[in-house]
Scaffold this active site. Structure first.
Site, PDB file in Angstrom:
ATOM      1  N   ARG A 225     -72.205  18.285  59.172  1.00 23.56           N
ATOM      2  CA  ARG A 225     -71.827  17.663  60.431  1.00 23.56           C
ATOM      3  C   ARG A 225     -70.978  16.429  60.138  1.00 23.56           C
ATOM      4  NH1 ARG A 225     -72.835  21.803  62.118  1.00 23.56           N
ATOM      5  NH2 ARG A 225     -74.341  22.475  63.708  1.00 23.56           N
ATOM      6  N   HIS A 273     -63.281  23.579  59.861  1.00 23.40           N
ATOM      7  CA  HIS A 273     -64.603  24.027  60.322  1.00 23.40           C
ATOM      8  C   HIS A 273     -64.760  25.546  60.153  1.00 23.40           C
ATOM      9  CE1 HIS A 273     -68.102  22.760  63.149  1.00 23.40           C
ATOM     10  NE2 HIS A 273     -68.467  23.770  62.362  1.00 23.40           N
TER      11      HIS A 273
END
Length: 310
Positions: A225, A273
């Site tokens: 994250r 990502h």
């Protein structure tokens, strides 16, 4: 009575999930039907992603559970009423994808591959890397994904340490926990991998103080994250040479803004990502199994602990 399941993911995902969920319900003997449109008062379960169409859960008066399609639930927990059970996605496809990505970038650093791939300059430097047994790697976060990554790296022969909020035991991995444990986990880490959840307690886990605990020149890999890292502290550590390189797949703002210094920093690799994502075939198995469990009065898999945020 047939259980009504509302699919509330991205519209483009529906053609992929519809036949898979139907097949899994049949395989498990679950009397359930899945819809993209149905009166809220008739819905028993919601298969949910924040990118889908639902933001208000109050009309769903007979809802038994919300089944997240995402592994991370930090954006979902505040939206789903506390009285409704919420599960997160833990599936074998996501786990395998993450493990492959982590192992690939760890080996890239370990073997010094960038120097050869990017350094085609006519300079012959036959310097062999150490063996994996002589390389220390630390995984921060020992949930399902972190544990799988740590086990794989240990199987490749690395000296693997792990750190988590509570003490874990993993064969072949030196496990640490708590504040003092974090210091120990970082002290020898030549490569650090972040797979912690995003919670108030984990924000800026890597900051000026903890980055200074690492051996000079350590490498960082973050597929977890964005908020786990203090960006300003990392950039400062990269500029000073305290951190040798960082490979970052997740960011506080996504897509990463074009003007962000990570894009042009010579010691940062940005990936968009892509470390891993939910695979429809394996995710459908998890969703169908949880609905079977709920209908049978059995405990749900991967139930979110609201007090911890994951």
């Amino acid at each position: 009575m047939t259980a009504n399941v509302l699919f509330a993911g991205r519209p483009e995902s529906w053609p992929l999930y519809a036949p898979l969920l139907k097949a899994e319900f049949a395989r498990l003997g679950v009397d359930a039907s899945v819809h993209t449109e149905i009166a809220p008062a008739k819905v028993d379960y919601i298969v949910y992603a924040p990118s889908g169409p639902i933001s208000d859960f109050s009309p769903f008066t007979r809802l038994k559970a919300v089944l997240s399609m995402w592994a991370g639930v930090e954006k979902i927990v505040p939206a789903v009423p506390a009285a409704i059970p919420l599960t997160r996605m833990v599936d074998s496809g996501l786990e395998q994808g993450m493990t492959e990505w982590v192992a690939g970038h760890t080996l890239r650093y370990h073997l010094g591959m960038d120097a050869h791939i990017l350094g085609q300059n006519g300079h012959w430097d036959p310097k062999a890397p150490p063996l994996a047994k002589d390389r220390c790697v630390t995984v921060l976060g020992l949930g399902a994904l972190g544990t799988a990554a740590a086990k794989t790296l240990a199987a490749l022969g690395f000296q693997v340490a792990g750190w988590s909020r509570t003490r874990k035991h993993i064969d072949g991995v030196i496990c640490h926990s708590g504040g003092d444990g974090l210091k120990s986990a970082l002290a020898q880490a030549e490569i650090v991998i972040l797979l912690l959840p995003d919670t108030p307690a984990t924000e800026n886990t890597l900051n000026a103080e903890t980055l200074a605990m690492l051996p000079r020149g350590a490498r960082i890999i973050n597929p977890g994250r964005g908020p786990l890292i203090d960006d300003d502290a990392l950039l400062s550590a990269l500029n000073s040479g305290q951190i040798g390189h960082a490979t970052l797949d997740v960011f506080r703002i996504e897509p990463l803004p074009p003007g962000h210094p990570y894009w042009t920093h010579p010691n940062v690799t940005v990936t968009p990502h892509i470390a891993s994502e939910t695979r429809e075939s394996t995710a459908a198995q998890v969703i169908a199994e949880n609905i079977r469990r709920s209908e049978a009065g059995e405990p749900l898999l991967h139930l979110v602990d609201r007090s911890l945020g994951y």
